[in-house]
Design a protein around this motif. Sequence first.
Motif, PDB file in Angstrom:
ATOM      1  N   LYS A 102       0.877  -1.168   0.000  1.00 30.42           N
ATOM      2  CA  LYS A 102       0.000   0.000   0.000  1.00 30.42           C
ATOM      3  C   LYS A 102       0.913   1.216   0.000  1.00 30.42           C
ATOM      4  CE  LYS A 102      -4.120  -1.865   0.635  1.00 30.42           C
ATOM      5  NZ  LYS A 102      -5.374  -1.433   0.102  1.00 30.42           N
ATOM      6  N   TYR A 103       0.648   2.161  -0.891  1.00 29.91           N
ATOM      7  CA  TYR A 103       1.534   3.318  -0.948  1.00 29.91           C
ATOM      8  C   TYR A 103       0.762   4.558  -1.380  1.00 29.91           C
ATOM      9  CZ  TYR A 103       1.588   2.163  -5.947  1.00 29.91           C
ATOM     10  OH  TYR A 103       1.230   1.883  -7.240  1.00 29.91           O
ATOM     11  N   TRP A 120       7.195   9.242  -1.563  1.00 27.26           N
ATOM     12  CA  TRP A 120       6.265   8.121  -1.507  1.00 27.26           C
ATOM     13  C   TRP A 120       6.484   7.384  -0.197  1.00 27.26           C
ATOM     14  CZ3 TRP A 120       2.550   7.172  -5.124  1.00 27.26           C
ATOM     15  CH2 TRP A 120       2.633   7.935  -6.295  1.00 27.26           C
ATOM     16  N   ILE A 121       5.399   6.985   0.457  1.00 27.80           N
ATOM     17  CA  ILE A 121       5.484   6.153   1.654  1.00 27.80           C
ATOM     18  C   ILE A 121       4.723   4.865   1.377  1.00 27.80           C
ATOM     19  CG2 ILE A 121       5.848   8.030   3.292  1.00 27.80           C
ATOM     20  CD1 ILE A 121       2.857   7.892   3.979  1.00 27.80           C
ATOM     21  N   ALA A 122       5.173   3.778   1.990  1.00 27.09           N
ATOM     22  CA  ALA A 122       4.566   2.480   1.713  1.00 27.09           C
ATOM     23  C   ALA A 122       4.660   1.581   2.937  1.00 27.09           C
ATOM     24  CB  ALA A 122       5.264   1.811   0.536  1.00 27.09           C
ATOM     25  N   GLY A 158      10.407   6.609  -0.156  1.00 30.58           N
ATOM     26  CA  GLY A 158      11.306   6.761  -1.296  1.00 30.58           C
ATOM     27  C   GLY A 158      10.912   7.961  -2.125  1.00 30.58           C
ATOM     28  N   GLU A 159      11.828   8.418  -2.937  1.00 32.75           N
ATOM     29  CA  GLU A 159      11.558   9.583  -3.776  1.00 32.75           C
ATOM     30  C   GLU A 159      10.708   9.237  -4.990  1.00 32.75           C
ATOM     31  OE1 GLU A 159      14.660  12.804  -4.010  1.00 32.75           O
ATOM     32  OE2 GLU A 159      15.939  11.076  -3.504  1.00 32.75           O
ATOM     33  N   THR A 160      10.703   7.952  -5.392  1.00 29.42           N
ATOM     34  CA  THR A 160       9.905   7.500  -6.530  1.00 29.42           C
ATOM     35  C   THR A 160       9.159   6.222  -6.142  1.00 29.42           C
ATOM     36  OG1 THR A 160      11.637   6.061  -7.427  1.00 29.42           O
ATOM     37  CG2 THR A 160      11.656   8.380  -8.150  1.00 29.42           C
ATOM     38  N   LYS A 161       8.175   5.853  -6.964  1.00 32.04           N
ATOM     39  CA  LYS A 161       7.470   4.591  -6.708  1.00 32.04           C
ATOM     40  C   LYS A 161       8.427   3.409  -6.804  1.00 32.04           C
ATOM     41  CE  LYS A 161       3.248   5.665  -8.916  1.00 32.04           C
ATOM     42  NZ  LYS A 161       2.078   5.209  -9.685  1.00 32.04           N
ATOM     43  N   ASP A 162       9.318   3.438  -7.788  1.00 29.17           N
ATOM     44  CA  ASP A 162      10.278   2.337  -7.932  1.00 29.17           C
ATOM     45  C   ASP A 162      11.167   2.225  -6.699  1.00 29.17           C
ATOM     46  OD1 ASP A 162       9.342   1.581 -10.428  1.00 29.17           O
ATOM     47  OD2 ASP A 162      10.818   2.769 -11.522  1.00 29.17           O
ATOM     48  N   GLU A 163      11.626   3.369  -6.197  1.00 31.66           N
ATOM     49  CA  GLU A 163      12.499   3.357  -5.029  1.00 31.66           C
ATOM     50  C   GLU A 163      11.748   2.842  -3.798  1.00 31.66           C
ATOM     51  OE1 GLU A 163      15.533   6.212  -2.484  1.00 31.66           O
ATOM     52  OE2 GLU A 163      14.089   7.161  -3.823  1.00 31.66           O
ATOM     53  N   VAL A 164      10.521   3.300  -3.594  1.00 31.99           N
ATOM     54  CA  VAL A 164       9.773   2.854  -2.419  1.00 31.99           C
ATOM     55  C   VAL A 164       9.446   1.364  -2.528  1.00 31.99           C
ATOM     56  CG1 VAL A 164       7.347   3.344  -3.054  1.00 31.99           C
ATOM     57  CG2 VAL A 164       8.092   3.651  -0.711  1.00 31.99           C
ATOM     58  N   ARG A 165       9.200   0.869  -3.730  1.00 34.45           N
ATOM     59  CA  ARG A 165       8.933  -0.558  -3.938  1.00 34.45           C
ATOM     60  C   ARG A 165      10.160  -1.392  -3.544  1.00 34.45           C
ATOM     61  NH1 ARG A 165       7.938  -0.198  -8.915  1.00 34.45           N
ATOM     62  NH2 ARG A 165       5.715   0.199  -8.726  1.00 34.45           N
TER      63      ARG A 165
END
Length: 87
Positions: free
Chosen positions: A21-22, A30-32, A44-51
């Motif tokens: 969930k993000y 982005w938080i997740a 993370g600064e991006t969705k890819d990074e937070v993933r």
Amino acid sequence: MGMASSGEVHEILEGLDFTMKYRQTDSGWWIAYCEEVPEARTQGETKDEVRENLKDAIAFILEDYSVEELERFRNNLASEESELLTL
């Protein structure tokens, strides 16, 4: 009961899906978190990074489990059913 190694975590949980969930904050980050491992939270600064950060957080937390606990965790998750509800 000793803790599982990183390799054992990946081997035992291979193919198991986790729910991420993000959302993006007002500051643009982005938080997740992971529903199945609620203590796994990251940013993370991006969705890819937070993933990728969340994958690392999940693996790090699960390395504290023993092999037996991981197998029980996998079996419990594999037998769960879920659905979305709207109020």
